[in-house]
Design a protein around this motif. Sequence first.
Motif, PDB file in Angstrom:
ATOM      1  N   ASP A  53      -9.649  63.165  49.029  1.00 57.66           N
ATOM      2  CA  ASP A  53      -8.603  64.135  49.326  1.00 57.66           C
ATOM      3  C   ASP A  53      -7.950  63.829  50.672  1.00 57.66           C
ATOM      4  OD1 ASP A  53      -9.005  65.500  46.951  1.00 57.66           O
ATOM      5  OD2 ASP A  53     -10.482  66.858  47.833  1.00 57.66           O
ATOM      6  N   ARG A  54      -8.756  63.467  51.669  1.00 58.60           N
ATOM      7  CA  ARG A  54      -8.216  63.120  52.995  1.00 58.60           C
ATOM      8  C   ARG A  54      -7.391  61.845  52.895  1.00 58.60           C
ATOM      9  NH1 ARG A  54      -5.683  64.255  57.299  1.00 58.60           N
ATOM     10  NH2 ARG A  54      -6.334  63.169  59.171  1.00 58.60           N
ATOM     11  N   LYS A  55      -7.852  60.869  52.094  1.00 59.94           N
ATOM     12  CA  LYS A  55      -7.091  59.636  51.910  1.00 59.94           C
ATOM     13  C   LYS A  55      -5.726  59.930  51.289  1.00 59.94           C
ATOM     14  CE  LYS A  55     -10.276  55.830  51.783  1.00 59.94           C
ATOM     15  NZ  LYS A  55     -10.563  54.569  51.140  1.00 59.94           N
ATOM     16  N   THR A  56      -5.692  60.837  50.321  1.00 55.67           N
ATOM     17  CA  THR A  56      -4.424  61.214  49.690  1.00 55.67           C
ATOM     18  C   THR A  56      -3.494  61.844  50.715  1.00 55.67           C
ATOM     19  OG1 THR A  56      -5.533  61.538  47.573  1.00 55.67           O
ATOM     20  CG2 THR A  56      -3.392  62.606  47.848  1.00 55.67           C
ATOM     21  N   GLU A  57      -4.041  62.735  51.520  1.00 59.48           N
ATOM     22  CA  GLU A  57      -3.259  63.395  52.569  1.00 59.48           C
ATOM     23  C   GLU A  57      -2.710  62.362  53.559  1.00 59.48           C
ATOM     24  OE1 GLU A  57      -4.655  66.139  56.200  1.00 59.48           O
ATOM     25  OE2 GLU A  57      -5.191  66.936  54.234  1.00 59.48           O
ATOM     26  N   LEU A  58      -3.559  61.433  53.990  1.00 58.49           N
ATOM     27  CA  LEU A  58      -3.124  60.393  54.931  1.00 58.49           C
ATOM     28  C   LEU A  58      -2.089  59.472  54.296  1.00 58.49           C
ATOM     29  CD1 LEU A  58      -6.576  59.572  56.537  1.00 58.49           C
ATOM     30  CD2 LEU A  58      -4.610  60.567  57.714  1.00 58.49           C
ATOM     31  N   ALA A  59      -2.246  59.172  53.008  1.00 57.89           N
ATOM     32  CA  ALA A  59      -1.269  58.332  52.312  1.00 57.89           C
ATOM     33  C   ALA A  59       0.092  59.018  52.279  1.00 57.89           C
ATOM     34  CB  ALA A  59      -1.742  58.019  50.897  1.00 57.89           C
ATOM     35  N   ASN A  60       0.106  60.324  52.037  1.00 59.17           N
ATOM     36  CA  ASN A  60       1.367  61.066  52.038  1.00 59.17           C
ATOM     37  C   ASN A  60       2.003  61.065  53.425  1.00 59.17           C
ATOM     38  OD1 ASN A  60       1.181  61.642  49.320  1.00 59.17           O
ATOM     39  ND2 ASN A  60       0.192  63.609  49.644  1.00 59.17           N
ATOM     40  N   GLU A  61       1.189  61.247  54.467  1.00 61.19           N
ATOM     41  CA  GLU A  61       1.710  61.221  55.839  1.00 61.19           C
ATOM     42  C   GLU A  61       2.257  59.828  56.178  1.00 61.19           C
ATOM     43  OE1 GLU A  61      -0.710  62.951  58.998  1.00 61.19           O
ATOM     44  OE2 GLU A  61      -1.782  64.106  57.462  1.00 61.19           O
ATOM     45  N   THR A  62       1.565  58.789  55.711  1.00 59.51           N
ATOM     46  CA  THR A  62       2.008  57.419  55.972  1.00 59.51           C
ATOM     47  C   THR A  62       3.341  57.167  55.283  1.00 59.51           C
ATOM     48  OG1 THR A  62      -0.272  56.673  56.192  1.00 59.51           O
ATOM     49  CG2 THR A  62       1.390  54.979  55.782  1.00 59.51           C
ATOM     50  N   SER A  63       3.492  57.648  54.051  1.00 59.77           N
ATOM     51  CA  SER A  63       4.771  57.486  53.336  1.00 59.77           C
ATOM     52  C   SER A  63       5.908  58.123  54.118  1.00 59.77           C
ATOM     53  CB  SER A  63       4.691  58.112  51.943  1.00 59.77           C
ATOM     54  OG  SER A  63       3.801  57.411  51.134  1.00 59.77           O
ATOM     55  N   LYS A  64       5.655  59.306  54.651  1.00 58.27           N
ATOM     56  CA  LYS A  64       6.677  60.004  55.422  1.00 58.27           C
ATOM     57  C   LYS A  64       7.013  59.220  56.700  1.00 58.27           C
ATOM     58  CE  LYS A  64       5.595  63.849  57.450  1.00 58.27           C
ATOM     59  NZ  LYS A  64       5.232  65.228  57.795  1.00 58.27           N
ATOM     60  N   ALA A  65       5.980  58.725  57.387  1.00 61.55           N
ATOM     61  CA  ALA A  65       6.209  57.961  58.620  1.00 61.55           C
ATOM     62  C   ALA A  65       6.950  56.658  58.329  1.00 61.55           C
ATOM     63  CB  ALA A  65       4.883  57.677  59.316  1.00 61.55           C
ATOM     64  N   LEU A  66       6.628  56.015  57.219  1.00 63.31           N
ATOM     65  CA  LEU A  66       7.331  54.774  56.860  1.00 63.31           C
ATOM     66  C   LEU A  66       8.806  55.042  56.569  1.00 63.31           C
ATOM     67  CD1 LEU A  66       4.707  52.945  54.645  1.00 63.31           C
ATOM     68  CD2 LEU A  66       5.686  52.098  56.777  1.00 63.31           C
ATOM     69  N   ARG A  67       9.090  56.165  55.891  1.00 67.23           N
ATOM     70  CA  ARG A  67      10.500  56.503  55.636  1.00 67.23           C
ATOM     71  C   ARG A  67      11.242  56.698  56.956  1.00 67.23           C
ATOM     72  NH1 ARG A  67       8.267  59.241  51.589  1.00 67.23           N
ATOM     73  NH2 ARG A  67       8.335  61.282  52.576  1.00 67.23           N
ATOM     74  N   SER A  68      10.602  57.376  57.906  1.00 66.37           N
ATOM     75  CA  SER A  68      11.223  57.573  59.226  1.00 66.37           C
ATOM     76  C   SER A  68      11.431  56.232  59.916  1.00 66.37           C
ATOM     77  CB  SER A  68      10.335  58.455  60.108  1.00 66.37           C
ATOM     78  OG  SER A  68      10.226  59.725  59.580  1.00 66.37           O
ATOM     79  N   PHE A  69      10.416  55.384  59.803  1.00 63.13           N
ATOM     80  CA  PHE A  69      10.486  54.073  60.438  1.00 63.13           C
ATOM     81  C   PHE A  69      11.641  53.258  59.873  1.00 63.13           C
ATOM     82  CE2 PHE A  69       9.206  49.585  60.521  1.00 63.13           C
ATOM     83  CZ  PHE A  69       9.118  49.406  61.889  1.00 63.13           C
ATOM     84  N   PHE A  70      11.759  53.235  58.543  1.00 63.77           N
ATOM     85  CA  PHE A  70      12.836  52.459  57.928  1.00 63.77           C
ATOM     86  C   PHE A  70      14.203  53.072  58.247  1.00 63.77           C
ATOM     87  CE2 PHE A  70       9.562  50.920  54.691  1.00 63.77           C
ATOM     88  CZ  PHE A  70       9.367  49.728  55.384  1.00 63.77           C
ATOM     89  N   ALA A  71      14.267  54.394  58.360  1.00 64.76           N
ATOM     90  CA  ALA A  71      15.524  55.039  58.728  1.00 64.76           C
ATOM     91  C   ALA A  71      15.917  54.650  60.150  1.00 64.76           C
ATOM     92  CB  ALA A  71      15.404  56.550  58.606  1.00 64.76           C
ATOM     93  N   VAL A  72      14.946  54.637  61.061  1.00 70.46           N
ATOM     94  CA  VAL A  72      15.219  54.246  62.450  1.00 70.46           C
ATOM     95  C   VAL A  72      15.630  52.780  62.501  1.00 70.46           C
ATOM     96  CG1 VAL A  72      14.099  53.818  64.678  1.00 70.46           C
ATOM     97  CG2 VAL A  72      13.786  55.995  63.526  1.00 70.46           C
ATOM     98  N   SER A  73      15.005  51.955  61.674  1.00 75.28           N
ATOM     99  CA  SER A  73      15.286  50.517  61.709  1.00 75.28           C
ATOM    100  C   SER A  73      16.731  50.202  61.350  1.00 75.28           C
ATOM    101  CB  SER A  73      14.343  49.763  60.773  1.00 75.28           C
ATOM    102  OG  SER A  73      14.676  50.008  59.424  1.00 75.28           O
ATOM    103  N   GLU A  74      17.383  51.096  60.600  1.00 77.88           N
ATOM    104  CA  GLU A  74      18.782  50.870  60.228  1.00 77.88           C
ATOM    105  C   GLU A  74      19.693  50.858  61.450  1.00 77.88           C
ATOM    106  OE1 GLU A  74      19.614  53.896  57.353  1.00 77.88           O
ATOM    107  OE2 GLU A  74      18.372  52.932  55.826  1.00 77.88           O
ATOM    108  N   ASN A  75      19.244  51.435  62.550  1.00 76.57           N
ATOM    109  CA  ASN A  75      20.041  51.462  63.773  1.00 76.57           C
ATOM    110  C   ASN A  75      19.910  50.185  64.596  1.00 76.57           C
ATOM    111  OD1 ASN A  75      20.945  54.092  63.256  1.00 76.57           O
ATOM    112  ND2 ASN A  75      19.088  54.949  64.139  1.00 76.57           N
ATOM    113  N   TYR A  76      19.118  49.242  64.126  1.00 74.61           N
ATOM    114  CA  TYR A  76      18.880  48.013  64.867  1.00 74.61           C
ATOM    115  C   TYR A  76      19.254  46.805  64.021  1.00 74.61           C
ATOM    116  CZ  TYR A  76      16.302  51.150  67.845  1.00 74.61           C
ATOM    117  OH  TYR A  76      15.956  52.195  68.666  1.00 74.61           O
ATOM    118  N   PRO A  77      20.532  46.380  64.105  1.00 72.85           N
ATOM    119  CA  PRO A  77      20.987  45.266  63.272  1.00 72.85           C
ATOM    120  C   PRO A  77      20.172  43.990  63.482  1.00 72.85           C
ATOM    121  CG  PRO A  77      22.815  46.217  64.511  1.00 72.85           C
ATOM    122  CD  PRO A  77      21.569  46.911  64.942  1.00 72.85           C
TER     123      PRO A  77
END
Length: 186
Positions: free
Chosen positions: A88-112
């Motif tokens: 259950d904790r792994k599932t929770e952490l996986a969901n948090e990681t997915s969210k952080a990766l989306r933020s990371f990829f969104a931020v990366s769009e600002n760096y050509p």
Amino acid sequence: MNQTVSIVIAVFVIISVLAFFIKLYNQLVMLKFNVEKAYANIDVILKQRADEIPDLVQVAKKFMEYEKDILSRLTELRTFYTNTEDPDRKTELANETSKALRSFFAVSENYPELISNLNFIELQKRISGLEDKIADRREFFNDSVNLYNIGIHEFPNMILAGLLGYRDRTLLQVSDQEKHYEGVQF
């Protein structure tokens, strides 16, 4: 003669009942292990994703020194994920990681210069591919859990399932945060 026929019929009935319960038991065991296998398959892909994150962080660090909070969070989530055994904790952490990766990829769009870096592109493709596999395996897991839950509630399965201590399993669910999409930001 009548006694012999009665004994044969009694033996046949006993063998039939035993065969029925053996078949029922085997079906419940198969359902249980299919759920466990489906979760293990998700865990394999989540581990692969966790193993890719340090490479992604290293490439990105060269270009985004001041975006340390996202990078630190990804590293922290990876560490928590690899050090926990609780599904259950792994599932929770996986969901948090997915969210952080989306933020990371969104931020990366600002760096050509980051987006044009071949290493970053390859890592981003690899992690995106892993995200697709995670989605597929989550779907398979939920199908397995659904079949298991139905199997332990059908009559007469529910009697044997109750005696064996089989309990409902929880489906993996997508949080409202994961469903929210604001489109690509430029």
